[in-house]
Scaffold this motif. Structure first.
Motif, short mmCIF file in Angstrom:
data_model
loop_
_atom_site.label_atom_id
_atom_site.label_comp_id
_atom_site.label_asym_id
_atom_site.label_seq_id
_atom_site.Cartn_x
_atom_site.Cartn_y
_atom_site.Cartn_z
N MET A 203 0.82 -1.20 0.00
CA MET A 203 0.00 0.00 0.00
C MET A 203 0.86 1.26 0.00
O MET A 203 0.57 2.21 -0.74
CB MET A 203 -0.94 0.01 1.20
N TYR A 204 1.90 1.28 0.82
CA TYR A 204 2.79 2.44 0.82
C TYR A 204 3.40 2.66 -0.57
O TYR A 204 3.55 3.79 -1.04
CB TYR A 204 3.90 2.26 1.85
N SER A 205 3.76 1.55 -1.22
CA SER A 205 4.36 1.65 -2.56
C SER A 205 3.36 2.21 -3.56
O SER A 205 3.69 3.11 -4.35
CB SER A 205 4.84 0.26 -3.01
N TRP A 206 2.13 1.72 -3.55
CA TRP A 206 1.12 2.22 -4.48
C TRP A 206 0.81 3.69 -4.21
O TRP A 206 0.58 4.46 -5.15
CB TRP A 206 -0.15 1.38 -4.38
N GLN A 207 0.80 4.08 -2.95
CA GLN A 207 0.55 5.48 -2.62
C GLN A 207 1.64 6.38 -3.20
O GLN A 207 1.37 7.52 -3.59
CB GLN A 207 0.46 5.67 -1.10
N ALA A 208 2.88 5.85 -3.26
CA ALA A 208 4.00 6.62 -3.82
C ALA A 208 4.13 6.42 -5.32
O ALA A 208 5.08 6.90 -5.93
CB ALA A 208 5.30 6.23 -3.13
N ALA A 230 8.90 4.85 -0.48
CA ALA A 230 7.84 4.40 0.44
C ALA A 230 8.43 3.63 1.61
O ALA A 230 8.04 3.84 2.77
CB ALA A 230 6.83 3.55 -0.32
N LEU A 231 9.38 2.74 1.32
CA LEU A 231 9.98 1.95 2.39
C LEU A 231 10.79 2.83 3.34
O LEU A 231 10.78 2.61 4.56
CB LEU A 231 10.87 0.85 1.80
N GLN A 232 11.45 3.83 2.79
CA GLN A 232 12.20 4.75 3.65
C GLN A 232 11.25 5.52 4.57
O GLN A 232 11.59 5.78 5.73
CB GLN A 232 13.01 5.73 2.80
N TYR A 233 10.07 5.86 4.07
CA TYR A 233 9.08 6.53 4.92
C TYR A 233 8.65 5.61 6.07
O TYR A 233 8.51 6.06 7.22
CB TYR A 233 7.85 6.93 4.11
N VAL A 296 -1.50 9.86 2.19
CA VAL A 296 -0.66 9.65 0.99
C VAL A 296 0.43 10.71 0.96
O VAL A 296 0.40 11.68 1.73
CB VAL A 296 -1.53 9.74 -0.29
N PRO A 297 1.42 10.58 0.07
CA PRO A 297 2.41 11.66 -0.09
C PRO A 297 1.73 12.99 -0.42
O PRO A 297 0.71 13.02 -1.14
CB PRO A 297 3.29 11.17 -1.23
N ALA A 298 2.29 14.07 0.08
CA ALA A 298 1.67 15.39 -0.12
C ALA A 298 1.54 15.72 -1.60
O ALA A 298 0.55 16.33 -2.03
CB ALA A 298 2.51 16.45 0.59
#
Length: 796
Positions: A203-208, A230-233, A296-298
């Protein structure tokens, strides 16, 4: 008698003839009758009545935990008629020809009232069941993920309860404000945990805007810049919550249902699926919660850069589907198809949810229908059966709306490997490995599987002559063995021959069982170790590829070496400590005091307890939150020396010592051997040593220890073999995490073998691994036998 026989025959002839009722057999997760299946029971009963059939249901876990059973059934030609399958695995099963494509049935009945029509389904649910352009399953249930947040905790922290975080940056800031620690820095409550709930790196990857696979499914792109971002976040957010050690220690005390940390206020926000609302309504219906799209990312929220023209928020969906296995045809296939249509119809779902609602209502339990993959059916069911609770209605509206922006896991035959590697990358990164490096490890492993699948087509199927040769070798071994026994028996006297024949006669059941069920598979594994074999397709000859991959750094050499390093630790540390503990107990129990039989039994009991029970017990004992061992540690070592209690199974530095500790606790089996060895030492040797002026230490070193060397030798040999075969404790004590967790510290050779054989269905590869393990065990044992001549002393 004749009169009775004629009367019986006449009665049988007069019985009314009845046509056999067809039976529909279905396997899948949560199909067997329970309190939660009353609605489904009613739906099945209605189907049975309409189609004059009998439905047999079995919860075989075909969607997740027991793929081996389904695979064996399909390969053996006795599959169930219908399977309730996790959609995410459909591509894998389809690639191995386990499921039938359903396109012809869909096209035939498309215009019928209860036909299956693609345009009525959420795109993410339908596309997840399509492999290489063909539909292999029909989705029936679905879910998606959003952000749950506790409005009361927001108010308590001075935050606006009507303004949940929308961006990653806001989520991090709010999570820090909602996190509380004690004086020692340990977490008392957290605002948000990036790996708690049901979110994962996907999910983090898709958001980015990152993807883990290329569109054509031929290339793994796990280490792309967006997924790395995304993983770094995730890593940064973990560190903001206190780091993975404190977070894992805090989460180790999490429980479900009424003790769920979100319900008790220990977690203020979490990303989870729509099903979690049922837990809230049942165990804490007064909870002041709300649901919003996951942050999600800004840049995505503002539609800038690469996110231009894309939806502001993203979710992902999973769920189940109906599939018809290979080998089902005729009346059974048609009956299975009719049930698929019935279960996906508004009529079938109305029957199901009306009964389930009434059952829950009679028990005083809240009721919440799940989401259906069919949009038309889903809208109507939620409209008719959604409980009249404003919070639940508002939350379900968010989940329902987000299905239009839902992603789904890549449809690929390496889906399980891709999932495992993406979980492993997340685990390694939060523990300190650079995000890109962790992703590259996973990308390399998945890509290797993709390349091997393409190369497989160039290998020839194993010829029939290979099977004939294997059978001939087995027959030759049997003939040679029988001939050797016959010749050896002839050299004996008459009485000895009679006794020998009787001995072999009594041993015959075991010998026949060994030859049939053990020797055959052993020979087959030798052949398969040179093949590529996935159970469903005929083996393909690949020569030494499996062995070269195992032993090469370009292959799986790194993880294989890691597994043997873990075993080496268990041998060098675990075996000596267990032997010392066993000897110490044996020395105490060798004393002649009253009640010694009771103490010997008490110390021996832990060694005969089932391994599974022992592992679960030690998971409780080693829990950082409420375990007895960490509690005692805190009262002593932490209090006196300021040494923090370890996280044990969450910390790669302490996971293997936890295994060692468990092994020392079960030293009773070795204690029995030590005790036998001690009681075998002649007493006059001790007396002679005392006359020569020997003290306690001198008698131990010069009398006891030399005469215990046969026991030491046996325990060392068996201990090394046992360490190389560790499986149960490593499999169970990972406590639901990926195999080898944490950070591959519990990955043992047999665990690695199991993973490849029964999760990835690489039977040839696993067979090669088994023979490498056999050679290693044999070599170590032979070396020990050779060296034993220099230090093992026997009484004679």
């Amino acid at each position: 008698m004749k009169k009775f026989a004629w009367t019986l025959l006449l009665a049988l002839l007069c019985l009314p003839s009845s046509k056999a009722v067809p039976t529909l057999t279905m396997w899948g997760d949560q199909l067997e009758k329970s309190l939660d299946t009353y609605g489904f029971d009613a739906e099945v009963a209605a189907f049975e009545k309409r189609y004059n059939c009998k439905v047999m249901r079995l919860s075989m876990g075909a969607g997740g935990m027991d793929p081996q059973k389904l695979s064996t059934a399909v390969a053996g030609g006795v599959p169930p008629d219908l399977v309730r399958q996790d959609r995410f695995t459909v591509g894998d099963w389809a690639s191995r020809d386990a499921f039938q494509p359903l396109d012809d049935l869909i096209a035939r009945d498309r215009r019928k009232p209860n036909g299956i029509r693609k345009d009525e389904y959420y795109p993410s649910t339908w596309n997840e069941a399509v492999f290489k352009g063909k539909v292999y399953a029909v989705p029936n249930q679905t879910d998606d993920r959003c952000l749950y947040y506790n409005r009361a905790l927001f108010r308590k922290a001075g935050l606006d309860p009507n303004k949940p975080p929308q961006t990653w940056e806001e989520l991090k800031d709010v999570a820090v404000k909602l996190t509380h620690r004690d004086k020692a820095g340990n977490l008392k409550s957290v605002g948000f945990s990036p790996n708690y709930g049901n979110v994962w790196l996907y999910m983090y990857s898709w958001q980015a805007d990152g993807e883990l696979m290329s569109p054509d499914g031929r290339t793994c792109t796990m280490a792309n810049p967006y997924t790395t971002e995304a993983l770094q976040y995730v890593v940064d957010l973990t560190n903001a919550m206190g780091g993975w050690k404190r977070l894992d220690a805090f989460q180790s005390g999490f429980r479900g249902n009424a003790l769920d940390p979100f319900l008790t206020g220990k977690v203020a926000m979490k990303t989870d699926g729509n099903w979690f609302m049922a837990t809230i309504l049942r165990y804490n219906p007064s909870l002041d919660f709300a649901v919003a799209p996951a942050p999600v990312p800004a840049a995505r929220l503002r539609g800038q850069g690469r996110f231009k023209g894309q939806p502001k928020f993203i979710t992902w969906s999973g769920g189940f589907s109906w599939a018809i296995p290979r080998g089902i045809s005729g009346q059974q296939k048609q009956l299975a198809w009719e049930f698929i249509k019935f279960d996906n119809s508004l009529e079938g779902q109305r029957i199901k949810w009306k009964v389930q609602r009434d059952v829950y209502k009679s028990l005083g339990r809240p009721f919440l229908p799940d989401m259906r993959a069919n949009m038309v059916v889903n809208d109507q069911i939620l409209k008719e059966f959604m409980p009249r609770r404003p919070r639940a209605i508002a939350a379900m509206k968010v989940f329902q709306d987000m299905m239009s922006y839902s992603k789904y896991r890549p449809v690929t035959f390496v889906g399980q490997r891709l999932w495992d590697e993406h979980v492993r990358a997340m685990d390694l990164a939060v523990r300190g490995m650079p995000a890109h490096e962790a992703l590259m490890l996973g990308q390399h492993a998945v890509q290797k599987e993709l390349d091997k699948a393409v190369a497989r087509e160039h290998y020839k199927a194993l010829p029939r002559s290979a099977y004939v040769a294997m059978a001939a070798v087995a027959a030759l071994l049997l003939v040679v063995s029988v001939g050797w026994v016959f010749l050896a028996t002839r050299r004996l006297g008459r009485n000895a021959r009679a006794e020998t024949r009787a001995a072999y006669l009594f041993a015959a059941p075991w010998i026949i069982g060994f030859v049939t069920f053990t020797l055959g598979p052993i020979l087959a594994s030798i052949l398969l170790s040179f093949c590529e074999y996935d159970v469903m397709h005929p083996p393909r000859w690949v020569g030494m590829d499996n062995f070269s991959t195992l032993l090469s750094w370009q292959g799986d050499g790194a993880i294989v070496l890691k597994s043997f390093q873990n075993v080496t630790f268990m041998c060098l540390v675990g075996i000596p400590l267990s032997m010392i503990a066993g000897l110490g107990i044996a020395l105490l129990l060798n004393a002649k005091v009253r009640g010694m039989h009771f103490y010997r039994t008490a110390y021996y009991l832990p060694s005969i307890a089932p391994v599974v029970a022992n592992a679960i017990l030690w998971l409780w004992l080693l829990n950082p939150q409420y375990g007895i061992i960490d509690h005692a540690w805190g009262l002593t070592l932490t209090k006196w020396f300021d040494l923090p209690a370890p996280n044990w199974m969450s910390d790669e530095s302490w996971s293997k010592p936890a295994f060692v500790l468990m092994g020392v606790w079960g030293a009773g089996s070795g204690m029995i051997l030590w005790l036998a060895g001690l009681q075998n030492i002649p007493q006059h040797l001790y007396e002679a040593a005392e006359l020569d002026g020997a003290g306690v230490w001198s008698k131990f070193r010069n009398v006891m220890l030399p005469l215990l060397t046969p026991t030491i030798f046996f325990l060392v040999v068996m201990g090394v073999i046992g360490a190389l075969q560790i499986f149960e404790i490593a499999y169970i004590m990972r406590n639901g995490g990926p195999l080898g967790a944490p950070a591959d510290s519990t990955m043992m050779p047999v665990v690695l073998l199991f993973q490849n054989a029964f999760q990835y269905f690489k039977m040839g590869y696993a067979s090669a691994m088994a023979w490498i393990l056999f050679v290693v065990i044999l070599a170590i044992t032979l070396v020990q036998l050779k060296l034993s001549q220099r230090w093992v002393h026997y009484g004679e």
